[in-house]
Design a protein around this motif. Structure first.
Motif, PDB file in Angstrom:
ATOM      1  N   GLU A 158      22.802  34.048  11.186  1.00 49.24           N
ATOM      2  CA  GLU A 158      21.871  33.072  11.735  1.00 49.24           C
ATOM      3  C   GLU A 158      20.808  32.640  10.736  1.00 49.24           C
ATOM      4  O   GLU A 158      20.041  31.720  11.010  1.00 49.24           O
ATOM      5  N   GLY A 159      20.751  33.312   9.587  1.00 47.49           N
ATOM      6  CA  GLY A 159      19.818  32.905   8.542  1.00 47.49           C
ATOM      7  C   GLY A 159      18.361  33.188   8.857  1.00 47.49           C
ATOM      8  O   GLY A 159      17.474  32.543   8.280  1.00 47.49           O
ATOM      9  N   LEU A 160      18.082  34.165   9.709  1.00 46.45           N
ATOM     10  CA  LEU A 160      16.705  34.474  10.074  1.00 46.45           C
ATOM     11  C   LEU A 160      16.079  35.470   9.098  1.00 46.45           C
ATOM     12  O   LEU A 160      16.734  36.408   8.649  1.00 46.45           O
ATOM     13  N   ARG A 161      14.847  35.255   8.766  1.00 48.99           N
ATOM     14  CA  ARG A 161      14.036  36.117   7.897  1.00 48.99           C
ATOM     15  C   ARG A 161      14.792  36.575   6.628  1.00 48.99           C
ATOM     16  O   ARG A 161      14.924  37.779   6.354  1.00 48.99           O
ATOM     17  N   PRO A 162      15.272  35.629   5.831  1.00 44.75           N
ATOM     18  CA  PRO A 162      15.934  36.020   4.578  1.00 44.75           C
ATOM     19  C   PRO A 162      14.972  36.640   3.577  1.00 44.75           C
ATOM     20  O   PRO A 162      15.412  37.230   2.580  1.00 44.75           O
ATOM     21  N   ASP A 163      13.656  36.502   3.830  1.00 49.15           N
ATOM     22  CA  ASP A 163      12.666  37.066   2.913  1.00 49.15           C
ATOM     23  C   ASP A 163      12.588  38.580   2.994  1.00 49.15           C
ATOM     24  O   ASP A 163      12.106  39.242   2.066  1.00 49.15           O
ATOM     25  N   VAL A 164      13.079  39.155   4.095  1.00 55.42           N
ATOM     26  CA  VAL A 164      12.983  40.596   4.305  1.00 55.42           C
ATOM     27  C   VAL A 164      14.146  41.309   3.622  1.00 55.42           C
ATOM     28  O   VAL A 164      15.310  40.946   3.792  1.00 55.42           O
ATOM     29  N   CYS A 165      13.823  42.336   2.863  1.00 53.45           N
ATOM     30  CA  CYS A 165      14.823  43.193   2.213  1.00 53.45           C
ATOM     31  C   CYS A 165      14.930  44.466   3.047  1.00 53.45           C
ATOM     32  O   CYS A 165      14.005  45.268   3.068  1.00 53.45           O
ATOM     33  N   ILE A 166      16.044  44.637   3.735  1.00 53.32           N
ATOM     34  CA  ILE A 166      16.225  45.813   4.575  1.00 53.32           C
ATOM     35  C   ILE A 166      17.334  46.679   3.992  1.00 53.32           C
ATOM     36  O   ILE A 166      18.393  46.191   3.619  1.00 53.32           O
ATOM     37  N   ILE A 167      17.062  47.978   3.898  1.00 55.48           N
ATOM     38  CA  ILE A 167      17.957  48.926   3.228  1.00 55.48           C
ATOM     39  C   ILE A 167      18.265  50.075   4.187  1.00 55.48           C
ATOM     40  O   ILE A 167      17.351  50.702   4.729  1.00 55.48           O
ATOM     41  N   ASP A 168      19.537  50.348   4.373  1.00 52.38           N
ATOM     42  CA  ASP A 168      19.954  51.496   5.174  1.00 52.38           C
ATOM     43  C   ASP A 168      19.991  52.721   4.263  1.00 52.38           C
ATOM     44  O   ASP A 168      20.863  52.836   3.404  1.00 52.38           O
ATOM     45  N   LYS A 169      19.052  53.632   4.455  1.00 45.59           N
ATOM     46  CA  LYS A 169      18.965  54.768   3.530  1.00 45.59           C
ATOM     47  C   LYS A 169      20.177  55.677   3.627  1.00 45.59           C
ATOM     48  O   LYS A 169      20.514  56.372   2.654  1.00 45.59           O
ATOM     49  N   GLU A 170      20.873  55.704   4.766  1.00 51.69           N
ATOM     50  CA  GLU A 170      22.069  56.526   4.878  1.00 51.69           C
ATOM     51  C   GLU A 170      23.221  55.935   4.070  1.00 51.69           C
ATOM     52  O   GLU A 170      24.044  56.663   3.522  1.00 51.69           O
ATOM     53  N   LEU A 171      23.288  54.614   3.979  1.00 48.28           N
ATOM     54  CA  LEU A 171      24.343  53.991   3.173  1.00 48.28           C
ATOM     55  C   LEU A 171      24.055  54.116   1.685  1.00 48.28           C
ATOM     56  O   LEU A 171      24.968  53.975   0.863  1.00 48.28           O
ATOM     57  N   VAL A 172      22.804  54.393   1.321  1.00 45.86           N
ATOM     58  CA  VAL A 172      22.470  54.635  -0.089  1.00 45.86           C
ATOM     59  C   VAL A 172      23.209  55.877  -0.596  1.00 45.86           C
ATOM     60  O   VAL A 172      23.353  56.071  -1.810  1.00 45.86           O
TER      61      VAL A 172
END
Length: 335
Positions: A158-172
């Motif tokens: 949907e292209g919402l809030r592309p400015d936010v960088c969200i990281i899943d720490k478990e997938l790290v």
């Protein structure tokens, strides 16, 4: 890897789920359909049975609240058998076949309220509310798949809030995840290159069964996560988990102040508690919330409780009462 007793308990719940889908009393029709199809098309029957059995054996290994979806392939196979069985029963009933049609329609009508998800907006609302809790160009660390997955959809579809960088720490903890991060957040990895190179060496050893320093990989893991925030001081940083929520959380950002803001904890270098208006949130509670939905709704209680306690400690009792009142009105009032 589960204890056999737990697998058996899960199997019992799975059988109850499947039987309930056919109103219990119609289960014999499903079994009759198996017999009928075996007589006419043995290969197709055995294929469907194998599909249902393998799906069931896979699903019983998971003790999770949203297990229903794992049984869908099994349920589809049983629905085919039910259709064949119902057709055979109707053929035997003659002029009383309308009784069989009533049973089939009753199964649909009575099962619909339980199966319908038309008022389940909790996942979408929580994702939007999480994004609304973050300032522009924020970095969010999460360990909550129920937040990360719908936010992933909102951002990429949907292209919402592309400015936010969200990281899943478990997938790290998986090397393949860094290919995704490098594609969408190249600046993030470039800024943390020294810490990342050290961690990836440990991770390569872990994924190939050669890890000899488990404490070392844990330190490198924490250091990479901290570097994502520390190397980008111009970006506000947040976490969806509290500092006391586990081993990882207790080891990271010990020099930061964790301040509850909306549905996030802001990782601040000062003790300022930013203002936040919870009335901007949209929270739609379904009429029949399942276990997974209730777990997500509980997160509002957790953050509101921590927010109220923080505001009281800083002498902002009026704001604390507003938060408590919002929670009572939206999540405790009868719907």
């Amino acid at each position: 890897s589960l204890p056999f007793s737990e697998v058996l308990a899960n199997a019992g719940k799975g059988l109850a789920l499947l039987a309930r889908s056919f109103l219990y009393i119609l289960v014999p029709v499903v079994l009759y359909g198996v017999v009928c199809l075996f007589r006419e098309r043995r290969g197709l029957c055995l294929g469907l049975v194998a599909s249902a059995v393998l799906c069931f054996l896979y699903a019983v290994n998971y003790s999770i609240p949203d297990i229903e979806a794992y049984y869908l392939p099994c349920l589809v196979a049983l629905a085919v058998f039910f259709g064949i069985g119902l057709q055979a029963v109707l053929g035997r009933l003659g002029r009383w076949r309308h009784v069989g049609w009533v049973a089939g329609v009753a199964a649909l009508v009575l099962g619909y309220p339980v199966s319908s998800r038309r008022d389940f907006f909790v996942s979408r609302d929580q994702a939007l509310n999480t994004l609304a809790s973050a300032d522009s160009n924020a970095i969010i660390l999460t360990d909550w798949w129920d937040v990360y997955s719908p936010v992933f959809y909102l951002q990429h579809i949907e292209g919402l809030r592309p400015d936010v960088c969200i990281i899943d720490k478990e997938l790290v903890r998986r090397s393949w995840y860094f290919k995704y991060l490098e594609r969408v957040y190249p600046w993030l990895l470039e800024d943390s290159r020294p810490e990342l190179d050290t961690y990836l060496r440990f991770l390569n050893e872990f994924e190939h069964g050669r890890l000899k320093d488990p404490e070392g990989i844990q330190r490198a893991f924490i250091r990479v996560l901290e570097s994502f925030v520390e190397r980008n001081p111009d970006r506000p940083a947040y976490a969806t988990f509290s500092p006391g929520s586990g081993l990882d959380a207790g080891q990271m950002f010990q020099d930061r102040v964790w301040v509850p803001v909306g549905l996030l904890y802001e990782l601040r270098t000062d003790t300022v508690v930013p203002a936040f208006d919870y009335s901007q949130f949209t929270v739609r509670v379904p009429r029949r919330p399942d276990a997974r939905t209730r777990a997500n709704l509980y997160r509002y209680q957790m953050f509101c409780r921590d927010r109220v306690q923080t505001l009281i400690k800083t002498g902002r009792r009026a704001e604390a009462e507003q938060v408590a009142q919002w929670y009572r009105l939206v999540l405790e009032s009868p719907k």
